[in-house]
Design a protein around this motif. Structure first.
Motif, PDB file in Angstrom:
ATOM      1  N   PHE A 105       0.778  -1.052   0.077  1.00  0.00           N
ATOM      2  CA  PHE A 105      -0.156  -0.044  -0.143  1.00  0.00           C
ATOM      3  C   PHE A 105       0.631   1.362  -0.092  1.00  0.00           C
ATOM      4  CE2 PHE A 105       0.498  -0.364   4.709  1.00  0.00           C
ATOM      5  CZ  PHE A 105       0.715   1.007   5.066  1.00  0.00           C
ATOM      6  N   ILE A 106       0.363   2.097  -0.658  1.00  0.00           N
ATOM      7  CA  ILE A 106       1.051   3.474  -0.558  1.00  0.00           C
ATOM      8  C   ILE A 106      -0.071   4.426   0.143  1.00  0.00           C
ATOM      9  CG2 ILE A 106       1.685   5.339  -1.898  1.00  0.00           C
ATOM     10  CD1 ILE A 106       3.492   2.881  -2.242  1.00  0.00           C
ATOM     11  N   HIS A 107       0.498   5.433   1.103  1.00  0.00           N
ATOM     12  CA  HIS A 107      -0.354   6.274   1.643  1.00  0.00           C
ATOM     13  C   HIS A 107      -1.144   6.981   0.600  1.00  0.00           C
ATOM     14  CE1 HIS A 107       0.695   5.296   5.718  1.00  0.00           C
ATOM     15  NE2 HIS A 107       2.046   5.552   5.526  1.00  0.00           N
ATOM     16  N   ASN A 108      -2.399   7.678   0.673  1.00  0.00           N
ATOM     17  CA  ASN A 108      -2.908   8.045  -0.510  1.00  0.00           C
ATOM     18  C   ASN A 108      -2.690   9.508  -0.811  1.00  0.00           C
ATOM     19  OD1 ASN A 108      -4.280   9.571   1.430  1.00  0.00           O
ATOM     20  ND2 ASN A 108      -6.476   8.267   1.161  1.00  0.00           N
ATOM     21  N   GLN A 109      -1.946  10.241   0.310  1.00  0.00           N
ATOM     22  CA  GLN A 109      -1.258  11.475  -0.132  1.00  0.00           C
ATOM     23  C   GLN A 109      -0.089  11.603  -1.110  1.00  0.00           C
ATOM     24  OE1 GLN A 109      -1.060   9.884   2.876  1.00  0.00           O
ATOM     25  NE2 GLN A 109       0.538  10.725   4.039  1.00  0.00           N
ATOM     26  N   PHE A 110       0.306  10.129  -1.219  1.00  0.00           N
ATOM     27  CA  PHE A 110       1.285  10.086  -2.297  1.00  0.00           C
ATOM     28  C   PHE A 110       1.110   9.331  -3.257  1.00  0.00           C
ATOM     29  CE2 PHE A 110       3.493  10.210   2.194  1.00  0.00           C
ATOM     30  CZ  PHE A 110       4.303  11.261   1.892  1.00  0.00           C
ATOM     31  N   TRP A 111      -0.188   9.102  -3.664  1.00  0.00           N
ATOM     32  CA  TRP A 111      -0.442   8.770  -5.007  1.00  0.00           C
ATOM     33  C   TRP A 111      -0.191   9.260  -6.161  1.00  0.00           C
ATOM     34  CZ3 TRP A 111      -6.446   6.592  -3.856  1.00  0.00           C
ATOM     35  CH2 TRP A 111      -6.130   5.515  -2.953  1.00  0.00           C
ATOM     36  N   ARG A 112      -0.082   8.430  -7.330  1.00  0.00           N
ATOM     37  CA  ARG A 112      -0.030   9.187  -8.811  1.00  0.00           C
ATOM     38  C   ARG A 112       1.532   9.798  -8.831  1.00  0.00           C
ATOM     39  NH1 ARG A 112      -4.842   9.648  -7.051  1.00  0.00           N
ATOM     40  NH2 ARG A 112      -6.651   8.741  -8.177  1.00  0.00           N
ATOM     41  N   ASN A 113       2.476   9.325  -8.130  1.00  0.00           N
ATOM     42  CA  ASN A 113       3.806   9.721  -8.300  1.00  0.00           C
ATOM     43  C   ASN A 113       4.778   8.536  -8.738  1.00  0.00           C
ATOM     44  OD1 ASN A 113       3.808  12.807  -7.330  1.00  0.00           O
ATOM     45  ND2 ASN A 113       3.045  11.622  -5.478  1.00  0.00           N
ATOM     46  N   GLY A 114       4.229   7.206  -9.085  1.00  0.00           N
ATOM     47  CA  GLY A 114       5.028   6.192  -9.272  1.00  0.00           C
ATOM     48  C   GLY A 114       5.702   5.404  -8.430  1.00  0.00           C
ATOM     49  N   TYR A 115       5.320   5.949  -6.881  1.00  0.00           N
ATOM     50  CA  TYR A 115       5.974   5.213  -6.027  1.00  0.00           C
ATOM     51  C   TYR A 115       5.836   3.656  -5.917  1.00  0.00           C
ATOM     52  CZ  TYR A 115       7.361   9.799  -4.169  1.00  0.00           C
ATOM     53  OH  TYR A 115       7.813  11.255  -4.014  1.00  0.00           O
ATOM     54  N   ALA A 116       4.374   3.361  -5.959  1.00  0.00           N
ATOM     55  CA  ALA A 116       4.052   1.877  -6.016  1.00  0.00           C
ATOM     56  C   ALA A 116       4.938   0.940  -7.108  1.00  0.00           C
ATOM     57  CB  ALA A 116       2.628   1.670  -6.138  1.00  0.00           C
ATOM     58  N   TYR A 117       4.929   1.475  -8.306  1.00  0.00           N
ATOM     59  CA  TYR A 117       5.531   0.943  -9.239  1.00  0.00           C
ATOM     60  C   TYR A 117       7.097   0.735  -8.940  1.00  0.00           C
ATOM     61  CZ  TYR A 117       7.548  -0.489 -13.757  1.00  0.00           C
ATOM     62  OH  TYR A 117       8.317  -0.981 -14.821  1.00  0.00           O
ATOM     63  N   GLU A 118       7.737   1.926  -8.495  1.00  0.00           N
ATOM     64  CA  GLU A 118       9.127   1.649  -8.318  1.00  0.00           C
ATOM     65  C   GLU A 118       9.374   1.014  -7.055  1.00  0.00           C
ATOM     66  OE1 GLU A 118      12.400   5.343  -7.179  1.00  0.00           O
ATOM     67  OE2 GLU A 118      10.569   5.943  -7.957  1.00  0.00           O
ATOM     68  N   ALA A 119       8.929   1.026  -6.131  1.00  0.00           N
ATOM     69  CA  ALA A 119       8.997  -0.024  -4.793  1.00  0.00           C
ATOM     70  C   ALA A 119       8.797  -1.422  -5.221  1.00  0.00           C
ATOM     71  CB  ALA A 119       7.961   0.519  -3.716  1.00  0.00           C
ATOM     72  N   LEU A 120       7.553  -1.678  -5.962  1.00  0.00           N
ATOM     73  CA  LEU A 120       7.241  -3.184  -6.247  1.00  0.00           C
ATOM     74  C   LEU A 120       8.413  -3.542  -7.443  1.00  0.00           C
ATOM     75  CD1 LEU A 120       5.463  -5.485  -6.101  1.00  0.00           C
ATOM     76  CD2 LEU A 120       4.025  -4.591  -8.129  1.00  0.00           C
ATOM     77  N   ARG A 121       8.858  -2.765  -8.289  1.00  0.00           N
ATOM     78  CA  ARG A 121       9.907  -3.521  -9.285  1.00  0.00           C
ATOM     79  C   ARG A 121      11.149  -3.796  -8.043  1.00  0.00           C
ATOM     80  NH1 ARG A 121       9.443  -5.889 -13.575  1.00  0.00           N
ATOM     81  NH2 ARG A 121      11.430  -5.132 -14.497  1.00  0.00           N
ATOM     82  N   LYS A 122      11.583  -2.894  -7.371  1.00  0.00           N
ATOM     83  CA  LYS A 122      12.842  -3.190  -6.609  1.00  0.00           C
ATOM     84  C   LYS A 122      12.375  -4.370  -5.556  1.00  0.00           C
ATOM     85  CE  LYS A 122      16.308  -1.675  -6.077  1.00  0.00           C
ATOM     86  NZ  LYS A 122      17.665  -2.068  -6.767  1.00  0.00           N
ATOM     87  N   THR A 123      11.238  -4.496  -4.838  1.00  0.00           N
ATOM     88  CA  THR A 123      10.973  -5.541  -4.109  1.00  0.00           C
ATOM     89  C   THR A 123      10.987  -6.638  -4.986  1.00  0.00           C
ATOM     90  OG1 THR A 123       9.743  -4.140  -2.500  1.00  0.00           O
ATOM     91  CG2 THR A 123       9.099  -6.507  -2.215  1.00  0.00           C
ATOM     92  N   LEU A 124      10.615  -7.076  -6.206  1.00  0.00           N
ATOM     93  CA  LEU A 124      10.634  -8.062  -6.934  1.00  0.00           C
ATOM     94  C   LEU A 124      11.961  -8.632  -7.120  1.00  0.00           C
ATOM     95  CD1 LEU A 124       7.875  -7.400  -9.722  1.00  0.00           C
ATOM     96  CD2 LEU A 124       7.846  -8.767  -7.786  1.00  0.00           C
ATOM     97  N   TYR A 125      12.954  -7.725  -7.366  1.00  0.00           N
ATOM     98  CA  TYR A 125      14.452  -7.979  -7.275  1.00  0.00           C
ATOM     99  C   TYR A 125      14.731  -8.536  -5.942  1.00  0.00           C
ATOM    100  CZ  TYR A 125      19.502  -7.207  -7.097  1.00  0.00           C
ATOM    101  OH  TYR A 125      20.677  -7.345  -6.972  1.00  0.00           O
ATOM    102  N   ILE A 126      14.426  -8.016  -4.923  1.00  0.00           N
ATOM    103  CA  ILE A 126      14.833  -8.532  -3.590  1.00  0.00           C
ATOM    104  C   ILE A 126      14.155  -9.841  -3.285  1.00  0.00           C
ATOM    105  CG2 ILE A 126      14.235  -8.071  -0.950  1.00  0.00           C
ATOM    106  CD1 ILE A 126      13.788  -5.191  -1.569  1.00  0.00           C
ATOM    107  N   ALA A 127      13.127 -10.354  -3.932  1.00  0.00           N
ATOM    108  CA  ALA A 127      12.355 -11.475  -3.605  1.00  0.00           C
ATOM    109  C   ALA A 127      13.150 -12.374  -4.522  1.00  0.00           C
ATOM    110  CB  ALA A 127      10.814 -11.567  -4.264  1.00  0.00           C
TER     111      ALA A 127
END
Length: 190
Positions: A105-127
Motif C-alpha cells: 500500500f502507498i499512503h493516499n497523499q502520495f498516489w500518482r507519483n509512481g512510488y508503488a511501481y518503483e517500490a514493487l519493481r525493487k521488491t521483486l528484485y529483492i524477492a
C-alpha cells in the motif's frame, strides 16, 4: 534478522524493514492521509493506540517474522525519510516450491507519483535475488483496477480467479491471482 542485506534504494526511495527510530515518520505517514478515495483505500485511520512502545513491539514482531523466513515487511521511505507506504513478501512454501505472496500500500497523499511501481519493481528484485523466491503471487479484488494495472505493468500475469478466497468486508470474496516466476527470461528484475 537473518544475514541478508534487506535495505535497498531506488532513484527516489529507500525500502527496508522498520527500525525503532522510524516511529515519527511512520506515524506521520498515517496521520497525513487524505480521506478514503475509493473502496480499497482505508483513508484516515485511528492511530491513537500506536504509541512509541506499541510501535517498538511492532518492529520487534516484524524482525522476528523476517528471522523465521515467514514474512518480510518493508517500509517505503522517500529520500527525505517520509514514510510513503509498506510492501511485504509472505513465504507460502519453501522447499521445492520457493513460493511467496506480495502485498503493498502507498499512503493516499502520495498516489500518482509512481512510488508503488518503483517500490514493487525493487521488491521483486529483492524477492528473486536476495530471498530466492521462484514464484510470487498477488491476490487482488476483481474490481481493484489500479492494483491490477500496477501488477501487469510490473510483469505479473493473470493466472486465475479463486472463488470465495479471502474473508473481507464481512464476507468471502473472489480474488484474481496474478503471478510472476523469476526464472522466466522475460521477467528479469533490476
Amino acid at each position: 534478522m537473518n544475514n541478508k542485506n534487506l535495505t535497498f534504494t531506488t532513484d527516489r526511495l529507500e525500502i527496508r524493514p522498520l527500525v525503532n527510530s522510524d516511529y515519527e515518520s511512520w506515524l506521520k505517514g498515517f496521520l497525513d492521509r487524505n480521506p478514503s478515495q475509493y473502496q480499497y483505500d482505508d483513508g484516515l485511520i485511528d492511530m491513537s493506540v500506536c504509541t512509541k512502545i506499541w510501535f517498538e513491539d511492532l518492529v520487534k514482531k516484524h524482525h522476528e517474522l523476517i528471522k523465521n523466513d515467514e514474512m518480510y515487511i518493508f517500509a517505503i521511505f522517500d529520500k527525505n525519510n517520509q514514510h510513503i507506504g509498506m510492501i511485504d513478501l509472505v513465504t507460502i512454501r519453501r522447499g521445492i516450491f520457493q513460493w511467496g505472496e506480495c502485498g503493498y500500500f502507498i499512503h493516499n497523499q502520495f498516489w500518482r507519483n509512481g512510488y508503488a511501481y518503483e517500490a514493487l519493481r525493487k521488491t521483486l528484485y529483492i524477492a528473486d535475488k536476495e530471498l530466492e523466491f521462484h514464484r510470487l503471487e498477488a491476490h487482488v479484488n476483481l474490481d481493484n483496477d489500479p492494483s491490477i494495472k500496477l501488477l501487469q505493468k510490473s510483469g505479473f500475469e493473470y493466472e486465475c480467479t479463486r472463488k470465495n478466497f479471502i474473508y473481507e468486508f464481512e464476507q468471502w470474496t473472489d480474488n484474481h491471482i496474478y503471478y510472476i516466476n523469476f526464472d522466466d527470461s522475460n521477467n528479469q528484475q533490476n
